[in-house]
Design an enzyme around this catalytic site. Sequence first.
Site, mmCIF file in Angstrom:
data_model
loop_
_atom_site.group_PDB
_atom_site.id
_atom_site.type_symbol
_atom_site.label_atom_id
_atom_site.label_comp_id
_atom_site.label_asym_id
_atom_site.label_seq_id
_atom_site.Cartn_x
_atom_site.Cartn_y
_atom_site.Cartn_z
ATOM 1 N N LEU A 277 35.480 -27.327 -10.034
ATOM 2 C CA LEU A 277 34.993 -26.144 -9.320
ATOM 3 C C LEU A 277 34.318 -25.252 -10.353
ATOM 4 C CD1 LEU A 277 38.013 -25.245 -6.988
ATOM 5 C CD2 LEU A 277 35.885 -26.387 -6.341
ATOM 6 N N ASP A 278 33.170 -24.691 -9.980
ATOM 7 C CA ASP A 278 32.469 -23.850 -10.953
ATOM 8 C C ASP A 278 33.264 -22.580 -11.220
ATOM 9 O OD1 ASP A 278 31.584 -21.738 -9.018
ATOM 10 O OD2 ASP A 278 30.478 -23.423 -8.158
ATOM 11 N N VAL A 279 32.842 -21.860 -12.208
ATOM 12 C CA VAL A 279 33.620 -20.721 -12.700
ATOM 13 C C VAL A 279 33.797 -19.638 -11.649
ATOM 14 C CG1 VAL A 279 31.557 -19.571 -13.628
ATOM 15 C CG2 VAL A 279 33.810 -19.103 -14.659
#
Length: 417
Positions: free
Chosen positions: A275-277
């Site tokens: 999952l991206d930041v």
Amino acid sequence: MGSAATMAMTALCFTKTSKLTSSFRTLPRITCSSLSSSPLKFNVSSFPSNPKPKPDNPNKFSDDNTIPWIARGKDGNFKLSTGPPPTLLKAMANASTGTKKSEKNQTMKTKKKNEKETSEKYQTVKTKKKNEKETKVRKVAPPQYSKASRRFYNENIKVSSARLSKVLAASGVASRRSCEELIFEGKVTVNGSVCNTPQTKVDPSKDIIYVNGSRLPKRQPHKVYLALNKPKGYICSSGEKESKSVISLFDDFLSGWAKKHPGVPPPRLFTVGRLDVATTGLLIVTNDGDFAQKLSHPSSNFSKEYIATVNGLVHQRHLTAISEGTTIEGVHCVPDSVELLPRTPDTQRSRLRIVVHDGRKHEVRELVKNAGLEIYSLKRIRIAGFRLPPDLGLGKYIELSLSNLKALGGKVNKVNS
């Protein structure tokens, strides 16, 4: 006297004989002139001088060589005729084709027999294949043994060999790629010899393995399966240089490992997918590489559900644009479903429920952006059949049970605590 008696007897016999033949000829005339002793004189004529003519018989045959035929006429009565009846003549005329008809019937019988033999042969082959399949299934099916016998087999008989790079990664040395680099550099020895092949089969419980001068523990760490509610600002990386990695959220879990499992090295945890930041929500963390590969690979076709909070109003054209999909990295991605959620008193922005299965990088963000909307926040709430518990706070995690793993599509025999 004697001659008179003889003549009387002769006349009596002749009279009886004439009665038997009266239907065929006329009785002869016998005249006795005198019964005295003088000789008798008879006037006997066998046939009349003028016989009575007989009526013509149409059925009489003039030629003795002619064969009489008896057949039933149209009136139902039998009649005698000089030739065979028309029905027999017709049957004799049609008898010439009897051979062809017989051959045709014989051909049909042979064809049916061949079809029957072929069907029986096919049925036999089909039954044989079915029996072989059932036998194969019975051979492949694992035997049912007691828990004690399985433990004895695993500890004394079972060969638990695996690839050297996989054993090093499972022992927490480094990632599998980093372990392969260590092997290529000659920093790994197996039973006193330097090993430069990552595919070498080893058994840590029997083989002596050293990495950079430190011996690898004989016992391998247990398989660990965790579900994390990822907070915003953390990245899915296990590198040492990353200060805010999601792995750092499990420091308390790893620090207490030695007390719960003495003599067993702590597991090397990594995330299943990323999952991206800026994305929050459900994230699976484990040390089981096979399980992670199956769950994250696109061929598994597991669906993932997201809640996207967007700025501005959402109209039908936006939903249509999202449902039509967009192209990401040369692949046209189409979501499984798109739904506008009703607003609640505590939410002032529109929310979209989007379900995808491709798993492309930033797929949901690209779908929303292509529709002309701007994402305010994005949260993943479901992977396959496992949904993020609503009471699990940000940065918190839980250990997955056997039923949770089945919901995720994993086939794990036991979950170690």
